[in-house]
Design a protein around this motif. Sequence first.
Motif, PDB file in Angstrom:
ATOM      1  N   GLY A 130       0.798  -1.217   0.000  1.00  0.00           N
ATOM      2  CA  GLY A 130       0.000   0.000   0.000  1.00  0.00           C
ATOM      3  C   GLY A 130       0.831   1.267   0.000  1.00  0.00           C
ATOM      4  N   SER A 131       0.219   2.347   0.416  1.00  0.00           N
ATOM      5  CA  SER A 131       0.845   3.664   0.378  1.00  0.00           C
ATOM      6  C   SER A 131       1.888   3.819   1.488  1.00  0.00           C
ATOM      7  CB  SER A 131      -0.226   4.746   0.550  1.00  0.00           C
ATOM      8  OG  SER A 131      -0.796   4.664   1.856  1.00  0.00           O
ATOM      9  N   PRO A 132       2.819   4.764   1.326  1.00  0.00           N
ATOM     10  CA  PRO A 132       3.777   5.052   2.411  1.00  0.00           C
ATOM     11  C   PRO A 132       3.075   5.409   3.719  1.00  0.00           C
ATOM     12  CG  PRO A 132       4.469   6.115   0.373  1.00  0.00           C
ATOM     13  CD  PRO A 132       3.101   5.568   0.113  1.00  0.00           C
ATOM     14  N   GLU A 133       1.902   6.010   3.624  1.00  0.00           N
ATOM     15  CA  GLU A 133       1.150   6.371   4.825  1.00  0.00           C
ATOM     16  C   GLU A 133       0.804   5.138   5.650  1.00  0.00           C
ATOM     17  OE1 GLU A 133      -2.959   8.740   6.090  1.00  0.00           O
ATOM     18  OE2 GLU A 133      -2.596   8.173   4.002  1.00  0.00           O
ATOM     19  N   ARG A 134       0.435   4.029   4.991  1.00  0.00           N
ATOM     20  CA  ARG A 134       0.078   2.812   5.721  1.00  0.00           C
ATOM     21  C   ARG A 134       1.292   2.224   6.416  1.00  0.00           C
ATOM     22  NH1 ARG A 134      -3.773   2.294   7.979  1.00  0.00           N
ATOM     23  NH2 ARG A 134      -3.892   0.032   7.868  1.00  0.00           N
ATOM     24  N   ARG A 135       2.470   2.305   5.813  1.00  0.00           N
ATOM     25  CA  ARG A 135       3.676   1.805   6.483  1.00  0.00           C
ATOM     26  C   ARG A 135       4.011   2.672   7.689  1.00  0.00           C
ATOM     27  NH1 ARG A 135       7.807  -0.035   1.568  1.00  0.00           N
ATOM     28  NH2 ARG A 135       6.245  -1.240   0.420  1.00  0.00           N
ATOM     29  N   ARG A 136       3.873   3.999   7.530  1.00  0.00           N
ATOM     30  CA  ARG A 136       4.113   4.881   8.684  1.00  0.00           C
ATOM     31  C   ARG A 136       3.146   4.546   9.811  1.00  0.00           C
ATOM     32  NH1 ARG A 136       4.859   8.778   4.559  1.00  0.00           N
ATOM     33  NH2 ARG A 136       2.677   9.417   4.719  1.00  0.00           N
ATOM     34  N   TRP A 137       1.900   4.286   9.436  1.00  0.00           N
ATOM     35  CA  TRP A 137       0.893   3.947  10.454  1.00  0.00           C
ATOM     36  C   TRP A 137       1.318   2.707  11.234  1.00  0.00           C
ATOM     37  CZ3 TRP A 137      -2.052  -0.090  12.029  1.00  0.00           C
ATOM     38  CH2 TRP A 137      -3.139   0.183  12.874  1.00  0.00           C
ATOM     39  N   PHE A 138       1.811   1.683  10.542  1.00  0.00           N
ATOM     40  CA  PHE A 138       2.234   0.456  11.217  1.00  0.00           C
ATOM     41  C   PHE A 138       3.369   0.719  12.205  1.00  0.00           C
ATOM     42  CE2 PHE A 138       5.313  -2.990  11.518  1.00  0.00           C
ATOM     43  CZ  PHE A 138       4.525  -3.986  12.083  1.00  0.00           C
ATOM     44  N   PHE A 139       4.397   1.435  11.756  1.00  0.00           N
ATOM     45  CA  PHE A 139       5.535   1.669  12.647  1.00  0.00           C
ATOM     46  C   PHE A 139       5.185   2.647  13.769  1.00  0.00           C
ATOM     47  CE2 PHE A 139       7.733  -0.142   8.950  1.00  0.00           C
ATOM     48  CZ  PHE A 139       8.518  -1.082   9.596  1.00  0.00           C
ATOM     49  N   ASP A 140       4.283   3.579  13.515  1.00  0.00           N
ATOM     50  CA  ASP A 140       3.802   4.437  14.599  1.00  0.00           C
ATOM     51  C   ASP A 140       3.049   3.607  15.639  1.00  0.00           C
ATOM     52  OD1 ASP A 140       4.851   6.825  13.678  1.00  0.00           O
ATOM     53  OD2 ASP A 140       3.031   7.424  12.615  1.00  0.00           O
ATOM     54  N   GLN A 141       2.238   2.666  15.183  1.00  0.00           N
ATOM     55  CA  GLN A 141       1.527   1.801  16.127  1.00  0.00           C
ATOM     56  C   GLN A 141       2.510   0.947  16.924  1.00  0.00           C
ATOM     57  OE1 GLN A 141      -0.489  -1.898  14.968  1.00  0.00           O
ATOM     58  NE2 GLN A 141      -2.398  -1.050  15.799  1.00  0.00           N
ATOM     59  N   THR A 142       3.540   0.428  16.250  1.00  0.00           N
ATOM     60  CA  THR A 142       4.529  -0.408  16.930  1.00  0.00           C
ATOM     61  C   THR A 142       5.187   0.352  18.077  1.00  0.00           C
ATOM     62  OG1 THR A 142       4.974  -1.627  14.882  1.00  0.00           O
ATOM     63  CG2 THR A 142       6.653  -1.731  16.606  1.00  0.00           C
ATOM     64  N   LEU A 143       5.585   1.588  17.823  1.00  0.00           N
ATOM     65  CA  LEU A 143       6.200   2.407  18.869  1.00  0.00           C
ATOM     66  C   LEU A 143       5.206   2.783  19.959  1.00  0.00           C
ATOM     67  CD1 LEU A 143       8.537   4.632  16.723  1.00  0.00           C
ATOM     68  CD2 LEU A 143       9.194   3.705  18.929  1.00  0.00           C
ATOM     69  N   SER A 144       3.989   3.109  19.566  1.00  0.00           N
ATOM     70  CA  SER A 144       2.986   3.564  20.533  1.00  0.00           C
ATOM     71  C   SER A 144       2.584   2.464  21.502  1.00  0.00           C
ATOM     72  CB  SER A 144       1.740   4.075  19.801  1.00  0.00           C
ATOM     73  OG  SER A 144       2.046   5.198  18.988  1.00  0.00           O
ATOM     74  N   LEU A 145       2.702   1.210  21.089  1.00  0.00           N
ATOM     75  CA  LEU A 145       2.320   0.109  21.961  1.00  0.00           C
ATOM     76  C   LEU A 145       3.156   0.045  23.229  1.00  0.00           C
ATOM     77  CD1 LEU A 145       1.669  -2.789  19.400  1.00  0.00           C
ATOM     78  CD2 LEU A 145       0.015  -1.837  21.014  1.00  0.00           C
ATOM     79  N   TYR A 146       4.419   0.463  23.143  1.00  0.00           N
ATOM     80  CA  TYR A 146       5.268   0.364  24.329  1.00  0.00           C
ATOM     81  C   TYR A 146       5.835   1.711  24.795  1.00  0.00           C
ATOM     82  CZ  TYR A 146       9.178   0.367  20.926  1.00  0.00           C
ATOM     83  OH  TYR A 146      10.058   0.689  19.927  1.00  0.00           O
ATOM     84  N   ASP A 147       5.567   2.788  24.055  1.00  0.00           N
ATOM     85  CA  ASP A 147       6.120   4.095  24.418  1.00  0.00           C
ATOM     86  C   ASP A 147       5.005   5.138  24.452  1.00  0.00           C
ATOM     87  OD1 ASP A 147       7.468   6.488  24.706  1.00  0.00           O
ATOM     88  OD2 ASP A 147       9.032   6.031  23.241  1.00  0.00           O
ATOM     89  N   PRO A 148       4.380   5.353  25.616  1.00  0.00           N
ATOM     90  CA  PRO A 148       3.284   6.334  25.704  1.00  0.00           C
ATOM     91  C   PRO A 148       3.733   7.761  25.413  1.00  0.00           C
ATOM     92  CG  PRO A 148       3.920   5.556  27.892  1.00  0.00           C
ATOM     93  CD  PRO A 148       4.621   4.678  26.908  1.00  0.00           C
ATOM     94  N   VAL A 149       5.009   8.083  25.658  1.00  0.00           N
ATOM     95  CA  VAL A 149       5.510   9.422  25.359  1.00  0.00           C
ATOM     96  C   VAL A 149       5.528   9.642  23.852  1.00  0.00           C
ATOM     97  CG1 VAL A 149       7.468  11.002  25.566  1.00  0.00           C
ATOM     98  CG2 VAL A 149       6.860   9.508  27.479  1.00  0.00           C
TER      99      VAL A 149
END
Length: 368
Positions: A130-149
Amino acid sequence: MLFSSLRTASFRNLLDAEIFTGAKEVFLVGENGQGKTNFLEALYFCAYASSFRTVRDSELARNFFIKNADKDFSAEVKLAQSVNDNILVKFEKGKKAIFINGKQAADRKELLSIAPTIVFCHEDMEFVSGSPERRRWFFDQTLSLYDPVYLEDLRRYRHVLKTRNTLLRDYSLQKLTGSPEAVLDALDPQFTMYGLKLMKKRETAVQDFSHLFSTLYEEVSGISGISVQYTQSWKSANEDDALSHLQQRRPADMAAGLSLSGPHRDRYVFAHNGTDFTVKASTGQKRLLALLLRAAQACRFSAMTNLNPILLLDDVLLEMDGEKRRRFISVLPAYDQAFYTFLPEEPYQRYCKEDTLVYTVKDGKVQP
């Protein structure tokens, strides 16, 4: 953490009922279109107060397509910690409300620490093709799962970006009198501050993620050297340099009516021997990329938190041959609980353990 039961009301095609799920593995067996994925979606909706299939909550209502029908619905999970622990997400009169142990939550981010859930689904192919936006979304979710800051900084950045883009759009459409220069001068220091925080954490996280992902992909596919490469929109991590870059690009932003640079334009590429692997990869290889992205996400979460997630696996074994199935199952991360969906003709019995719960799903009815 275990989901000990799921109760739904007017959720997709699922019959209104409470289903016991208090086992480490739960198998949902049925033909396509009967409600297996809807069951997983209801669990995910309780874990995140959102769907992994649509951004519109209203579409989850059983009567969504019926004119003038009641569009309210809800999903509730009980947690295995005690009989009183539960998560209830209700959608009533067009508004969503989240209740944790009977008390309304102010923000859905409160759910993240309760029942961290990783879903493996067909839509994950968007992270690969898919689009670059969808890849950014995945990696943003990955970080957000363990880093609330990180999640908070991401929210702040998106807020400033939205304000900035609204200003630029109004200017380009001649809805503003005068120039937006003064407002941009006030916004851009915040824009660069939060943006550089995101980029710094992304750069560090992707290195560890890439190593983990590469190892998993080689173990299952036999192909070595697959890496995740991260390219930043701003080349310098210095705030003054980023501000200078924005100043130079400002005429282009004003002409386009949107912000043309920043973390929202960063890119992730799956590389092999210096080239984009997805360009030449087969459909099967891309599907495996998507599955192992989720496996790496779960492993990364566990490594950073010392907690195990709940896994939702929707038809993940369907397109694999026997050997790849065996290898994929062998690299699955540790989990507190896993829900699998299977077609009736699949050999799901061979994966059953002594305490595995097996349900059949037909016309939205879930039964042993």
